[in-house]
Write a protein that holds these residues in place. Sequence first.
Motif, PDB file in Angstrom:
ATOM      1  N   ALA A 149     -20.665 -19.711  70.306  1.00  0.00           N
ATOM      2  CA  ALA A 149     -19.899 -18.841  69.418  1.00  0.00           C
ATOM      3  C   ALA A 149     -20.509 -17.441  69.456  1.00  0.00           C
ATOM      4  O   ALA A 149     -21.725 -17.284  69.426  1.00  0.00           O
ATOM      5  CB  ALA A 149     -19.933 -19.382  67.995  1.00  0.00           C
ATOM      6  N   ALA A 150     -19.661 -16.436  69.541  1.00  0.00           N
ATOM      7  CA  ALA A 150     -20.143 -15.063  69.634  1.00  0.00           C
ATOM      8  C   ALA A 150     -20.409 -14.490  68.252  1.00  0.00           C
ATOM      9  O   ALA A 150     -19.608 -14.668  67.330  1.00  0.00           O
ATOM     10  CB  ALA A 150     -19.123 -14.208  70.367  1.00  0.00           C
ATOM     11  N   PHE A 151     -21.546 -13.814  68.126  1.00  0.00           N
ATOM     12  CA  PHE A 151     -21.830 -13.091  66.895  1.00  0.00           C
ATOM     13  C   PHE A 151     -21.075 -11.776  66.931  1.00  0.00           C
ATOM     14  O   PHE A 151     -21.107 -11.047  67.921  1.00  0.00           O
ATOM     15  CB  PHE A 151     -23.331 -12.824  66.761  1.00  0.00           C
ATOM     16  CG  PHE A 151     -23.650 -11.915  65.603  1.00  0.00           C
ATOM     17  CD1 PHE A 151     -23.544 -12.373  64.300  1.00  0.00           C
ATOM     18  CD2 PHE A 151     -24.034 -10.588  65.818  1.00  0.00           C
ATOM     19  CE1 PHE A 151     -23.822 -11.536  63.219  1.00  0.00           C
ATOM     20  CE2 PHE A 151     -24.313  -9.746  64.743  1.00  0.00           C
ATOM     21  CZ  PHE A 151     -24.211 -10.224  63.454  1.00  0.00           C
ATOM     22  N   LYS A 152     -20.338 -11.487  65.873  1.00  0.00           N
ATOM     23  CA  LYS A 152     -19.600 -10.236  65.808  1.00  0.00           C
ATOM     24  C   LYS A 152     -20.183  -9.366  64.715  1.00  0.00           C
ATOM     25  O   LYS A 152     -20.305  -9.799  63.569  1.00  0.00           O
ATOM     26  CB  LYS A 152     -18.135 -10.518  65.479  1.00  0.00           C
ATOM     27  CG  LYS A 152     -17.314 -10.971  66.668  1.00  0.00           C
ATOM     28  CD  LYS A 152     -15.839 -10.845  66.339  1.00  0.00           C
ATOM     29  CE  LYS A 152     -14.986 -10.790  67.592  1.00  0.00           C
ATOM     30  NZ  LYS A 152     -13.563 -10.582  67.239  1.00  0.00           N
ATOM     31  N   GLU A 153     -20.516  -8.152  65.088  1.00  0.00           N
ATOM     32  CA  GLU A 153     -21.039  -7.198  64.110  1.00  0.00           C
ATOM     33  C   GLU A 153     -19.875  -6.756  63.216  1.00  0.00           C
ATOM     34  O   GLU A 153     -18.827  -6.374  63.722  1.00  0.00           O
ATOM     35  CB  GLU A 153     -21.612  -5.995  64.861  1.00  0.00           C
ATOM     36  CG  GLU A 153     -22.484  -5.064  64.037  1.00  0.00           C
ATOM     37  CD  GLU A 153     -23.896  -5.604  63.890  1.00  0.00           C
ATOM     38  OE1 GLU A 153     -24.392  -5.635  62.754  1.00  0.00           O
ATOM     39  OE2 GLU A 153     -24.513  -5.995  64.926  1.00  0.00           O
ATOM     40  N   THR A 154     -20.045  -6.844  61.905  1.00  0.00           N
ATOM     41  CA  THR A 154     -19.023  -6.330  60.995  1.00  0.00           C
ATOM     42  C   THR A 154     -18.942  -4.815  61.139  1.00  0.00           C
ATOM     43  O   THR A 154     -19.955  -4.129  61.043  1.00  0.00           O
ATOM     44  CB  THR A 154     -19.367  -6.705  59.536  1.00  0.00           C
ATOM     45  OG1 THR A 154     -19.218  -8.116  59.388  1.00  0.00           O
ATOM     46  CG2 THR A 154     -18.453  -5.995  58.547  1.00  0.00           C
ATOM     47  N   VAL A 155     -17.742  -4.322  61.425  1.00  0.00           N
ATOM     48  CA  VAL A 155     -17.559  -2.878  61.623  1.00  0.00           C
ATOM     49  C   VAL A 155     -17.400  -2.207  60.254  1.00  0.00           C
ATOM     50  O   VAL A 155     -16.478  -2.529  59.507  1.00  0.00           O
ATOM     51  CB  VAL A 155     -16.308  -2.601  62.479  1.00  0.00           C
ATOM     52  CG1 VAL A 155     -16.131  -1.094  62.692  1.00  0.00           C
ATOM     53  CG2 VAL A 155     -16.405  -3.328  63.812  1.00  0.00           C
ATOM     54  N   LEU A 156     -18.308  -1.304  59.933  1.00  0.00           N
ATOM     55  CA  LEU A 156     -18.218  -0.608  58.645  1.00  0.00           C
ATOM     56  C   LEU A 156     -17.106   0.437  58.703  1.00  0.00           C
ATOM     57  O   LEU A 156     -17.050   1.255  59.610  1.00  0.00           O
ATOM     58  CB  LEU A 156     -19.553   0.064  58.298  1.00  0.00           C
ATOM     59  CG  LEU A 156     -20.722  -0.895  58.045  1.00  0.00           C
ATOM     60  CD1 LEU A 156     -22.011  -0.114  57.813  1.00  0.00           C
ATOM     61  CD2 LEU A 156     -20.434  -1.785  56.839  1.00  0.00           C
ATOM     62  N   SER A 157     -16.218   0.393  57.726  1.00  0.00           N
ATOM     63  CA  SER A 157     -15.119   1.351  57.670  1.00  0.00           C
ATOM     64  C   SER A 157     -15.620   2.698  57.167  1.00  0.00           C
ATOM     65  O   SER A 157     -16.614   2.778  56.457  1.00  0.00           O
ATOM     66  CB  SER A 157     -14.028   0.826  56.727  1.00  0.00           C
ATOM     67  OG  SER A 157     -13.447  -0.342  57.267  1.00  0.00           O
ATOM     68  N   ASP A 158     -14.900   3.743  57.516  1.00  0.00           N
ATOM     69  CA  ASP A 158     -15.208   5.072  56.976  1.00  0.00           C
ATOM     70  C   ASP A 158     -14.519   5.242  55.644  1.00  0.00           C
ATOM     71  O   ASP A 158     -13.388   4.784  55.468  1.00  0.00           O
ATOM     72  CB  ASP A 158     -14.736   6.155  57.959  1.00  0.00           C
ATOM     73  CG  ASP A 158     -15.675   6.249  59.149  1.00  0.00           C
ATOM     74  OD1 ASP A 158     -16.901   6.178  58.926  1.00  0.00           O
ATOM     75  OD2 ASP A 158     -15.182   6.355  60.288  1.00  0.00           O
TER      76      ASP A 158
END
Lengths: 157, 157, 157
Positions: free
Chosen positions: B28-37
């Motif tokens: 399973a791939a770890f996905k970095e949570t993308v911080l919104s602007d």
Amino acid sequence: MRRLRLIQAALLLALLAPLAAGAQPARAAFKETVLSDPQPGFDDPRRILLQISTSDEREINNILWNAVNLQKFYGIDNVKIAVVAFGPGMVALYKDSPVRERIESLLKYGIEFLGCGNTMETTHRSPDDLIEGVDYVQAGIAEIVERQLDGWIYIKP
Amino acid sequence: MRRLRLIQAALLLALLAPLAAGAQPARAAFKETVLSDPQPGFDDPRRILLQISTSDEREINNILWNAVNLQKFYGIDNVKIAVVAFGPGMVALYKDSPVRERIESLLKYGIEFLGCGNTMETTHRSPDDLIEGVDYVQAGIAEIVERQLDGWIYIKP
Amino acid sequence: MRRLRLIQAALLLALLAPLAAGAQPARAAFKETVLSDPQPGFDDPRRILLQISTSDEREINNILWNAVNLQKFYGIDNVKIAVVAFGPGMVALYKDSPVRERIESLLKYGIEFLGCGNTMETTHRSPDDLIEGVDYVQAGIAEIVERQLDGWIYIKP
């Protein structure tokens, strides 16, 4: 010397003050809910979306209480409430609903109830089974999506 | 003939390739949570609204875990968390709460807890029954509406 | 006199009309869900965030039905669905999940499943335990916050 004593007295008071406060625990503070702009009114009522997705009668009753509390809080003319049911929550909206009388009463107070056509199809129920005044859409969940995009505030109580 | 054998070999490889891949299943791939602007920070913290509307102790504990996880994720200075309770969820906030110590600890970490005045009235409880540091509003559900309109992110964990 | 009789007849009809309507109770009205602007399409699909935070198999199945209903409603190319699990809901995403086959099928239909790294750490589970195709983030709850800020529509079914 006099000045020193004054400072000592002041220090003592400063030390004792919190103790005195601690002996009489602070009462929970009432906080006024701050109304966001634009203020809710007859011409621009709050639009609130409540969800029923449980068949648990106690939970359903609690959800319906929230509708009442919201009308009480805003004033009946300043808020539009839609209750969308789907899945197991559909039991609330049929004529054999355990909360039929409450829903009939809430309908009279202008609260909108919407059932889910997909759930009815899957569970072999007919629109004729719905309490009079309750309407239905194709997919309850899609109605919740589209109303949110239109500015309705979503809460799953 | 030579060409035919090459084609046969290629076909064989093509057939075997998926089997080889299958023998070594993808992790399973770890996905970095993308911080919104805008990015969260001390001057512009994330504002997150969690809801407690259940009296189930296990569920309440899970909700409180989310508050901790959010502080861990954003960093304590970059997030403001308000936990609003109403209905059966109010049991979490009284002095006889099964999670009193956890709430007292979370209060020290700057997490805000708000009770529902309407629920207290209906269930004949007093603001004095609330854990010290817990405040209350008239209607917990209306507080959730207004804060959402003010930009708070609502999650029912 | 003639005119009077006409008026009497009209009045009688007006009085009887509601009775006749009452004798034949109104069928629940089907309401078309109004699509908000911008309209969903291949280039601008609806982005919808569903949450699994329960370990109850029946509830999990109902949540997964919603994903199917949303694809059916919008058309598979016009909607992106992400299902984020955390806490007890993580049981849905492991290889020993009671709904493993359904999730594998939904993955093929382009539905995204995301687990919670924090929950896995706390419960001593490994990313290797996840169903193939399921990814994970550090904190499921933070993913829900950030995607909402990015415009995803959040629903806890």
